[in-house]
Design a protein around this motif. Sequence first.
Motif, PDB file in Angstrom:
ATOM      1  N   VAL A  46      50.805  92.489 108.647  1.00 57.95           N
ATOM      2  CA  VAL A  46      51.322  91.425 109.510  1.00 57.95           C
ATOM      3  C   VAL A  46      52.795  91.205 109.195  1.00 57.95           C
ATOM      4  O   VAL A  46      53.197  91.192 108.043  1.00 57.95           O
ATOM      5  CB  VAL A  46      50.520  90.117 109.312  1.00 57.95           C
ATOM      6  N   ARG A  47      53.593  91.025 110.260  1.00 57.22           N
ATOM      7  CA  ARG A  47      55.014  90.719 110.082  1.00 57.22           C
ATOM      8  C   ARG A  47      55.286  89.352 110.683  1.00 57.22           C
ATOM      9  O   ARG A  47      55.027  89.117 111.862  1.00 57.22           O
ATOM     10  CB  ARG A  47      55.880  91.788 110.739  1.00 57.22           C
ATOM     11  N   LEU A  48      55.791  88.452 109.839  1.00 57.68           N
ATOM     12  CA  LEU A  48      56.097  87.079 110.244  1.00 57.68           C
ATOM     13  C   LEU A  48      57.582  86.828 110.050  1.00 57.68           C
ATOM     14  O   LEU A  48      58.120  87.121 108.990  1.00 57.68           O
ATOM     15  CB  LEU A  48      55.354  86.067 109.368  1.00 57.68           C
ATOM     16  N   SER A  49      58.215  86.253 111.054  1.00 60.26           N
ATOM     17  CA  SER A  49      59.587  85.801 110.854  1.00 60.26           C
ATOM     18  C   SER A  49      59.566  84.699 109.797  1.00 60.26           C
ATOM     19  O   SER A  49      58.605  83.931 109.723  1.00 60.26           O
ATOM     20  CB  SER A  49      60.141  85.247 112.164  1.00 60.26           C
ATOM     21  N   PRO A  50      60.613  84.592 108.984  1.00 60.28           N
ATOM     22  CA  PRO A  50      60.647  83.510 107.991  1.00 60.28           C
ATOM     23  C   PRO A  50      60.745  82.121 108.618  1.00 60.28           C
ATOM     24  O   PRO A  50      60.547  81.126 107.944  1.00 60.28           O
ATOM     25  CB  PRO A  50      61.888  83.816 107.149  1.00 60.28           C
ATOM     26  N   THR A  51      60.993  82.046 109.919  1.00 59.89           N
ATOM     27  CA  THR A  51      61.082  80.743 110.583  1.00 59.89           C
ATOM     28  C   THR A  51      59.801  80.356 111.310  1.00 59.89           C
ATOM     29  O   THR A  51      59.790  79.389 112.072  1.00 59.89           O
ATOM     30  CB  THR A  51      62.265  80.717 111.567  1.00 59.89           C
ATOM     31  N   VAL A  52      58.711  81.080 111.078  1.00 58.84           N
ATOM     32  CA  VAL A  52      57.425  80.729 111.686  1.00 58.84           C
ATOM     33  C   VAL A  52      56.915  79.449 111.032  1.00 58.84           C
ATOM     34  O   VAL A  52      56.984  79.274 109.820  1.00 58.84           O
ATOM     35  CB  VAL A  52      56.405  81.875 111.506  1.00 58.84           C
ATOM     36  N   SER A  53      56.395  78.533 111.858  1.00 61.21           N
ATOM     37  CA  SER A  53      55.854  77.271 111.377  1.00 61.21           C
ATOM     38  C   SER A  53      54.334  77.299 111.515  1.00 61.21           C
ATOM     39  O   SER A  53      53.815  77.609 112.585  1.00 61.21           O
ATOM     40  CB  SER A  53      56.435  76.130 112.217  1.00 61.21           C
ATOM     41  N   VAL A  54      53.639  76.989 110.435  1.00 60.82           N
ATOM     42  CA  VAL A  54      52.178  76.952 110.447  1.00 60.82           C
ATOM     43  C   VAL A  54      51.733  75.588 109.944  1.00 60.82           C
ATOM     44  O   VAL A  54      52.187  75.114 108.907  1.00 60.82           O
ATOM     45  CB  VAL A  54      51.575  78.062 109.566  1.00 60.82           C
ATOM     46  N   ARG A  55      50.836  74.946 110.688  1.00 57.94           N
ATOM     47  CA  ARG A  55      50.252  73.675 110.276  1.00 57.94           C
ATOM     48  C   ARG A  55      48.766  73.886 110.052  1.00 57.94           C
ATOM     49  O   ARG A  55      48.106  74.551 110.847  1.00 57.94           O
ATOM     50  CB  ARG A  55      50.427  72.606 111.361  1.00 57.94           C
ATOM     51  N   ASN A  56      48.265  73.308 108.973  1.00 54.43           N
ATOM     52  CA  ASN A  56      46.842  73.409 108.642  1.00 54.43           C
ATOM     53  C   ASN A  56      46.414  74.875 108.563  1.00 54.43           C
ATOM     54  O   ASN A  56      45.473  75.307 109.223  1.00 54.43           O
ATOM     55  CB  ASN A  56      46.003  72.621 109.650  1.00 54.43           C
ATOM     56  N   GLY A  57      47.131  75.617 107.746  1.00 50.65           N
ATOM     57  CA  GLY A  57      46.949  77.055 107.625  1.00 50.65           C
ATOM     58  C   GLY A  57      45.544  77.498 107.273  1.00 50.65           C
ATOM     59  O   GLY A  57      45.158  78.627 107.583  1.00 50.65           O
ATOM     60  N   SER A  58      44.755  76.653 106.642  1.00 51.23           N
ATOM     61  CA  SER A  58      43.396  77.045 106.299  1.00 51.23           C
ATOM     62  C   SER A  58      42.552  77.280 107.549  1.00 51.23           C
ATOM     63  O   SER A  58      41.502  77.908 107.479  1.00 51.23           O
ATOM     64  CB  SER A  58      42.732  75.994 105.410  1.00 51.23           C
ATOM     65  N   ARG A  59      43.023  76.825 108.711  1.00 51.51           N
ATOM     66  CA  ARG A  59      42.317  77.043 109.970  1.00 51.51           C
ATOM     67  C   ARG A  59      43.064  78.035 110.871  1.00 51.51           C
ATOM     68  O   ARG A  59      42.859  78.053 112.088  1.00 51.51           O
ATOM     69  CB  ARG A  59      42.100  75.707 110.681  1.00 51.51           C
ATOM     70  N   VAL A  60      43.904  78.887 110.264  1.00 51.58           N
ATOM     71  CA  VAL A  60      44.650  79.910 111.010  1.00 51.58           C
ATOM     72  C   VAL A  60      44.287  81.289 110.466  1.00 51.58           C
ATOM     73  O   VAL A  60      44.318  81.514 109.258  1.00 51.58           O
ATOM     74  CB  VAL A  60      46.178  79.684 110.898  1.00 51.58           C
ATOM     75  N   THR A  61      43.935  82.207 111.387  1.00 55.38           N
ATOM     76  CA  THR A  61      43.639  83.592 111.029  1.00 55.38           C
ATOM     77  C   THR A  61      44.521  84.505 111.869  1.00 55.38           C
ATOM     78  O   THR A  61      44.561  84.368 113.098  1.00 55.38           O
ATOM     79  CB  THR A  61      42.153  83.926 111.294  1.00 55.38           C
ATOM     80  N   ILE A  62      45.226  85.428 111.204  1.00 59.69           N
ATOM     81  CA  ILE A  62      46.126  86.350 111.883  1.00 59.69           C
ATOM     82  C   ILE A  62      45.635  87.765 111.603  1.00 59.69           C
ATOM     83  O   ILE A  62      45.558  88.199 110.451  1.00 59.69           O
ATOM     84  CB  ILE A  62      47.575  86.183 111.392  1.00 59.69           C
ATOM     85  N   GLY A  63      45.294  88.486 112.676  1.00 57.47           N
ATOM     86  CA  GLY A  63      44.726  89.825 112.555  1.00 57.47           C
ATOM     87  C   GLY A  63      45.724  90.867 112.082  1.00 57.47           C
ATOM     88  O   GLY A  63      46.938  90.682 112.150  1.00 57.47           O
ATOM     89  N   GLU A  64      45.177  92.003 111.627  1.00 56.78           N
ATOM     90  CA  GLU A  64      45.984  93.105 111.096  1.00 56.78           C
ATOM     91  C   GLU A  64      47.038  93.577 112.084  1.00 56.78           C
ATOM     92  O   GLU A  64      46.789  93.631 113.292  1.00 56.78           O
ATOM     93  CB  GLU A  64      45.076  94.285 110.750  1.00 56.78           C
ATOM     94  N   GLY A  65      48.214  93.908 111.537  1.00 58.16           N
ATOM     95  CA  GLY A  65      49.276  94.506 112.322  1.00 58.16           C
ATOM     96  C   GLY A  65      49.935  93.585 113.338  1.00 58.16           C
ATOM     97  O   GLY A  65      50.703  94.050 114.176  1.00 58.16           O
ATOM     98  N   SER A  66      49.650  92.306 113.288  1.00 54.61           N
ATOM     99  CA  SER A  66      50.256  91.369 114.236  1.00 54.61           C
ATOM    100  C   SER A  66      51.711  91.098 113.864  1.00 54.61           C
ATOM    101  O   SER A  66      52.081  91.186 112.692  1.00 54.61           O
ATOM    102  CB  SER A  66      49.475  90.051 114.254  1.00 54.61           C
ATOM    103  N   HIS A  67      52.508  90.772 114.865  1.00 55.71           N
ATOM    104  CA  HIS A  67      53.919  90.427 114.667  1.00 55.71           C
ATOM    105  C   HIS A  67      54.152  89.069 115.309  1.00 55.71           C
ATOM    106  O   HIS A  67      53.802  88.869 116.471  1.00 55.71           O
ATOM    107  CB  HIS A  67      54.842  91.441 115.335  1.00 55.71           C
ATOM    108  N   ILE A  68      54.767  88.155 114.550  1.00 55.60           N
ATOM    109  CA  ILE A  68      55.034  86.818 115.066  1.00 55.60           C
ATOM    110  C   ILE A  68      56.528  86.557 114.988  1.00 55.60           C
ATOM    111  O   ILE A  68      57.118  86.582 113.911  1.00 55.60           O
ATOM    112  CB  ILE A  68      54.228  85.754 114.294  1.00 55.60           C
ATOM    113  N   GLY A  69      57.131  86.312 116.151  1.00 56.23           N
ATOM    114  CA  GLY A  69      58.572  86.183 116.272  1.00 56.23           C
ATOM    115  C   GLY A  69      59.128  84.877 115.750  1.00 56.23           C
ATOM    116  O   GLY A  69      58.411  83.895 115.521  1.00 56.23           O
ATOM    117  N   GLN A  70      60.441  84.860 115.603  1.00 54.41           N
ATOM    118  CA  GLN A  70      61.141  83.721 115.018  1.00 54.41           C
ATOM    119  C   GLN A  70      60.911  82.445 115.805  1.00 54.41           C
ATOM    120  O   GLN A  70      60.781  82.457 117.020  1.00 54.41           O
ATOM    121  CB  GLN A  70      62.625  83.998 114.896  1.00 54.41           C
ATOM    122  N   GLY A  71      60.807  81.358 115.061  1.00 51.30           N
ATOM    123  CA  GLY A  71      60.655  80.051 115.661  1.00 51.30           C
ATOM    124  C   GLY A  71      59.284  79.772 116.244  1.00 51.30           C
ATOM    125  O   GLY A  71      59.070  78.714 116.831  1.00 51.30           O
TER     126      GLY A  71
END
Length: 178
Positions: A46-71
């Motif tokens: 998984v590739r995450l921009s350093p500016t990604v915001s996550v709230r309540n991360g224990s209820r967030v699942t990100i699948g393999e190879g996903s890319h999440i853009g800035q902001g």
Amino acid sequence: MSDGRPGSSAARRVLRPRTWRRWARMANFAGYDGASIDDATIGAGVRLSPTVSVRNGSRVTIGEGSHIGQGSCLWAGDSSGRITLGDHALLGPDVFITASNYDFDAGPGPVMDLPKREADVVIGANTWLGTRVVVLPGVTIGDGTIVAAGAVVTRDLPPDSVAAGVPAKVVRRRGAAT
């Protein structure tokens, strides 16, 4: 503005108080906003921009190879609303996904004091959400679906579709002639 010496302009920029203030604000923001990313379930590659915001991360699942853009923002609910991204989900910059919303029909008074409605959000595998897409609570976006930039997804989208607009509507099927 250079005095002819290599690197001297860059060195001056690094030494400016304005540069240090910006770095301090970024560090503070990353520490505050990224805090719950550590609680998220994140697949391999998984590739995450350093500016990604996550709230309540224990209820967030990100699948393999996903890319999440800035902001981009992944805001799971405070008590139950989950966000699940399938493998190879691609989120452009400034995508906002929330599993929680205020129940503004619950009564009068300040909106922030009203109870929240939470519902799971599922983004399928091999999907692409363009820049500034908004996904609201309770939505499922099917595998292989593409959502055009600026769309607001308020209802489920079927697999292998292309959706656009506010609210987002299917405009065609993937692979279909235009």
